[in-house]
Design an enzyme around this catalytic site. Structure first.
Site, PDB file in Angstrom:
ATOM      1  N   TYR A  34     -19.465  31.053  -3.923  1.00  0.00           N
ATOM      2  CA  TYR A  34     -20.091  31.968  -3.464  1.00  0.00           C
ATOM      3  C   TYR A  34     -20.052  32.077  -1.860  1.00  0.00           C
ATOM      4  CZ  TYR A  34     -21.219  33.702  -7.549  1.00  0.00           C
ATOM      5  OH  TYR A  34     -20.785  34.118  -9.001  1.00  0.00           O
ATOM      6  N   ARG A 210     -27.420  31.120 -21.336  1.00  0.00           N
ATOM      7  CA  ARG A 210     -27.131  31.742 -22.854  1.00  0.00           C
ATOM      8  C   ARG A 210     -27.497  31.107 -23.786  1.00  0.00           C
ATOM      9  NH1 ARG A 210     -21.659  27.624 -22.909  1.00  0.00           N
ATOM     10  NH2 ARG A 210     -23.072  26.641 -21.303  1.00  0.00           N
TER      11      ARG A 210
END
Length: 259
Positions: A34, A210
């Protein structure tokens, strides 16, 4: 340079707003390809001025942002930063670079660093490990152009990488030995045994992703049974569900539960 000054002010304003609405801490994203990571990486930063070239120069904007955020929120408000320990590409951020990046952030007064890996556009599977995320992305992607691009480039971009528990621990340990700030471990922590091992290695927090989608009560489960292990299979089917109407979830367990 005017654009850089504007970016710094944007971070300052965002930090001021987040504190004003009641957040207890904030995280600056220095990783995963980013904006700020693009300044840190030699692969994306080709500037010829004081913001490009040497690592010292490439750190200039991230450190300015950290200083502006600190000024906005005060000394008693926790600031975390997520970094990429390596991009997995020749000429990109290396393990040695990430050590120096963490030392610079530590010296600049950051409260904690989240130690991740890879980038969203280069080697994203270094973040995930396990089965390729491509089938899940194709399942939930509705844009025809994006589906076409995924089919053309997806196998090369999202290869299956073997999963093993605590797969970033050896890299992360190198950083633990050179900084004094809090460190947040992420990557393959899925059992009480893993948690104990990571904390004994000197890490202050463990970030979960997750495994919480498959086991939302994982910390409580482990608190009551140290031998508990997450039922997450690291199939990575959850990744594509970020684009689903249901929101990001574990298709393997939560869709079955709702049937």
């Amino acid at each position: 340079l005017a654009d850089i000054d504007h970016m710094v002010e944007a971070y300052r304003d965002a930090a001021t707003f987040m504190k004003s609405v009641g957040f207890d801490a904030l995280e600056i994203h220095f990783g995963h390809g980013y904006g700020l990571c693009q300044f840190l990486s030699p692969l994306t930063n080709h500037r010829k001025d004081n913001y490009g070239g040497s690592l010292e120069n490439r750190l200039r904007l991230p450190l300015r942002v950290l200083a502006a955020v600190r000024e906005a929120v005060g000394d008693d408000f926790p600031i975390l930063g997520k970094i990429t320990m390596s991009e997995g590409r020749r000429g990109g951020i290396s393990d040695e670079d990430s050590i120096e990046i963490c030392k610079a952030l530590d010296e600049a007064g950051i409260d904690g660093i989240v130690l991740s890996n890879g980038t969203s556009t280069m080697n994203p599977m270094l973040m995930f490990r396990g089965d390729s995320i491509l089938p899940s992305l194709l399942k939930y992607e509705t844009n025809r152009i994006m589906r076409f691009l995924l089919r053309i480039m997806g196998k090369k971009m999202f290869p299956t990488l073997p999963f093993y528990e605590m797969y970033l621990l050896n890299q992360a340990k190198r950083i633990r030995s050179v900084v004094t700030c809090k460190l947040v471990y992420i990557g393959g922590a899925a059992s009480g045994e893993n948690f104990d091992h990571i904390l004994r290695a000197g890490f202050d927090f463990i970030q979960l992703g997750r495994t919480l989608l498959a086991d939302p009560d994982l910390p409580k489960q482990i608190a009551s049974n140290v031998n508990y292990k997450s039922r997450c299979t690291h199939c990575n089917q959850c990744v594509g569900t970020i684009a689903s109407a249901q929101g990001i979830h574990c298709p393997q367990f939560h869709e079955k539960a709702s049937e």
